[in-house]
Design an enzyme around this catalytic site. Sequence first.
Site, PDB file in Angstrom:
ATOM      1  N   LYS A  66       0.971  -1.143  -0.111  1.00  0.00           N
ATOM      2  CA  LYS A  66      -0.446   0.579   0.289  1.00  0.00           C
ATOM      3  C   LYS A  66       0.974   1.056  -0.390  1.00  0.00           C
ATOM      4  O   LYS A  66       1.949   1.389   0.275  1.00  0.00           O
ATOM      5  CB  LYS A  66      -1.046  -0.349   1.127  1.00  0.00           C
ATOM      6  CG  LYS A  66      -2.454   0.616   0.929  1.00  0.00           C
ATOM      7  CD  LYS A  66      -2.886   0.871   1.974  1.00  0.00           C
ATOM      8  CE  LYS A  66      -4.558   0.898   2.428  1.00  0.00           C
ATOM      9  NZ  LYS A  66      -4.906   0.770   3.304  1.00  0.00           N
TER      10      LYS A  66
HETATM   11  C1  E4P Z   1      -8.984   1.837   3.564  1.00  0.00           C
HETATM   12  O1  E4P Z   1      -7.402   0.723   2.999  1.00  0.00           O
HETATM   13  C2  E4P Z   1      -7.981   2.002   4.907  1.00  0.00           C
HETATM   14  O2  E4P Z   1      -7.920   1.302   5.825  1.00  0.00           O
HETATM   15  C3  E4P Z   1     -10.139   2.488   5.953  1.00  0.00           C
HETATM   16  O3  E4P Z   1     -11.235   2.177   4.550  1.00  0.00           O
HETATM   17  C4  E4P Z   1      -9.863   3.961   6.348  1.00  0.00           C
HETATM   18  O4  E4P Z   1     -11.110   4.291   7.168  1.00  0.00           O
HETATM   19  P1  E4P Z   1     -11.204   4.624   7.902  1.00  0.00           P
HETATM   20  O5  E4P Z   1     -11.871   6.487   6.835  1.00  0.00           O
HETATM   21  O6  E4P Z   1     -12.808   5.072   8.346  1.00  0.00           O
HETATM   22  O7  E4P Z   1     -10.705   5.394   8.398  1.00  0.00           O
END
Ligand code: E4P
Length: 217
Positions: free
Chosen positions: A83
């Site tokens: 990522k």
């Molecule tokens: C996705 O890969 C992220 O980890 C995640 O969906 C972020 O979500 P949040 O905005 O609830 O922290």
Amino acid sequence: MQFFVDTAIADEIRELNDYGLLDGVTTNPSLIAKSGRDFKEVVAEICQIVDGPVSAEVAAMDHAGMMAEARVLAALADNVVVKLPLTLDGLKACRQLRADGIRTNVTLCFSANQALLAAKAGASYISPFLGRLDDIHLDGMALIHDIRVIYDNYGFDTEILAASIRSGNHVKEAALAGADVATIPPAVIRGLASHVLTDKGLDQFVRDWQATGQSIL
Ligand code: E4P
């Protein structure tokens, strides 16, 4: 639509995987911190639990640092997806990792132009954050619709991974918008199976069945 679970808690992943509901997992530095576990150790464990892609995020901000970390993360297991943040350095790393055959998930996407750049850089997944756009009174779902049109216009193979999902309605709307994947918190995944009329109907069936005095076995 593929379902990924958005957590680094191994026990929750195990439980949902046992229901047959999981196609993959996403983590991020905040979720790793919440797990209280060693990053590489927990990612390696998650990769053993699920067969599908497991996103693990680099911590470096610069291209060289991202590349070095990406190689360490990719070596943890075959199903690791690296990522990367949606920055110019992240896009450069994305291009290079694609050439090296390492899958990537470009994260923190908040605009269609950012998604276009990620696709051009060869990202395997783009993660538009719906909930965080909604939080500042913008339309997160409109972004998914826009990215779907743009990717289809040009035949990009980058998969749209709807992220920052907060509700069952987000899941439904993302599916209608043509997202390839939704990454969903565990509680929201469990909630998808619930309906007040299912509970009410089941109560009635249980009572009526007991009244028959019969047994199937
Ligand atoms: C996705 O890969 C992220 O980890 C995640 O969906 C972020 O979500 P949040 O905005 O609830 O922290």
